[in-house]
Enzyme design. Sequence first.
Site, PDB file in Angstrom:
ATOM      1  CG  ASP A  51      -2.039   0.950   1.194  1.00 42.16           C
ATOM      2  OD1 ASP A  51      -2.252   1.676  -0.029  1.00 42.16           O
ATOM      3  OD2 ASP A  51      -2.803   1.100   2.307  1.00 42.16           O
ATOM      4  CG  ASP A  56      -5.162   6.193  -2.773  1.00 38.60           C
ATOM      5  OD1 ASP A  56      -4.104   6.140  -2.146  1.00 38.60           O
ATOM      6  OD2 ASP A  56      -6.266   5.689  -2.905  1.00 38.60           O
ATOM      7  CB  CYS A  66     -12.716 -21.616  17.319  1.00 35.60           C
ATOM      8  SG  CYS A  66     -11.311 -21.762  16.201  1.00 35.60           S
ATOM      9  CB  CYS A  87      -8.027 -22.607  15.178  1.00 33.72           C
ATOM     10  SG  CYS A  87      -7.410 -21.635  16.377  1.00 33.72           S
ATOM     11  CB  CYS A 130      -9.626 -22.618  19.930  1.00 32.18           C
ATOM     12  SG  CYS A 130      -9.550 -20.762  19.469  1.00 32.18           S
TER      13      CYS A 130
END
Length: 544
Positions: A87, A122, A274, A276, A279
Amino acid sequence: MCFEILERDLLARIGRLKTKSGKVETPILLPVINPAVQPIQPKELAEKFGCKALITNAYIIRKHYGEKAAEEGIHRLLGFDGVIMTDSGAYQILVYGDVEVAPEEIVDYQERINTDIAVILDVPTGWKVSHKHAEETVRETLARAQKLWKIKRRDDILWVGPVQGGKFIDLISESARKVGKLPFQIHALGSPTPVMEQYLFDLLVDMIMAAKMNLPIDRPLHLFGAGHPFMFSLAVALGCDTFDSAAYAIYARESRYMTEYGTFRLEELEWLPCSCPVCTSHSAKELREMPKNEREKLLAMHNLYVCFEELRKIKQAIIEGRLWEHLEMRCHSHPALLKALKKIGKYAEYIEKYSPTIKRSGLFYFSHLDLARPEIIRHKRKIMKDYSPPEKAKILVLLPQTDEKPFHKSREQKRFLKLIKEKFGEKSEIFHVCTYAAPFGIVPNEIDEVYPLSQHEVASPLDEETIEYVAEQVAGYIEKTNYERVFLLENIREWKGKIAASCKAICRRKGIKLFTFNVEKWNRATAERFADFISEIMGKGKTE
Ligand SMILES: [Zn+2]
């Protein structure tokens, strides 16, 4: 072409984006890397998460590493050999009002650090600004976008053309139209972060659609700052292909635990919802009690696992043609998201244009919210614009939907069709049997096996809006055709007299004779009674 589209559903696509450091499959989430404060190292992202692309900030890299990054190259500096997007730092400028770097310098710097995907510097529109100020940001961003093509030196970097305009939809459209004319390989929608923080997802729908409808459809669209898994399906369904997330790390720092349906504070959690690796090997209590930086890292990992998992689910839904169902489920996680789903109805016709006609699975109809589905919009257009009844058809016979599909093979209809054939012989061709059915409206028997007219499941009893919609479609159909008579069998328990009321109004206006037969149940017995009813009236007609 650097972007190849492999599968579609709604405006979503599974695509392949080619960069000089390899191909990545979209939709894809690029974790934001800030080398100064990074809980998970890029190498770990690649190894543990299979992460193939990330995003970092050229402005911050330049500030911290300056020429070192140019000498080593960004891949070596970060220790990541996948795809790197940079970015430009426009967001930091928005936040800190810093202008110490010129747009040309940032273009040059991104080329020199050897990034794969680069963004011009930008001018973010920001949030609490006037229309006039927003207009200036759009104009200045466009001027910089045009200038890029004169100053860039390399051709192997994909350049991102940002769309600005903030919350002003007219400016987003203008910005997208103009920047889309330049040969950018990717586009990005700028500054939706406040929209996301304030849960203004319905406004986000308008913003994304304004960009999408004015940009070249075959270029990928990046959505800046959309890092929460509970809104990924919304953005993907509207045609966003790439995302960046700093949220996984920011949330972790604040002990916030992401799920695909919302956010929890770690203190609120008795159990971890969860599976994962984080967890399954820790309890909520253990996480709460461990030292802060250890917890922060584990939470960042969990948050990222959830994000990647949600994207995999979305991709699977796209190839199965179930993205709408998935989106609808997610949108029921929060009223602000459901508001966004309702907003999608406004763009239903545009979405229909790009949605595939044949899918691998049938569709589920839950409520009137689903009336915005492309399949329903498409059927309506087909019936109203392209369809005409068989040549010999003079009399319309309307039968209610059946559980069995296709309708003309249901027990009820088979019985009815057989009796009509027996009673009228060859003359039975003057009867055109159509089923009125949720959610499609009119389903002529001769096409009722065409996808998805037989491949759908409806949750009954129907809601009022759905009944209203079907009644409107029936009336619209009678309006556009030229039948001499209409016979209607209404199952009043299911349709509450609404189909009859709507037929009555249109038939009276067109001077068509309508014969209504009300039943409490639609079965073989009522099929027989209805066939008798028709035969009796037709007989009378002959003697009159
Ligand atoms: Zn987890």
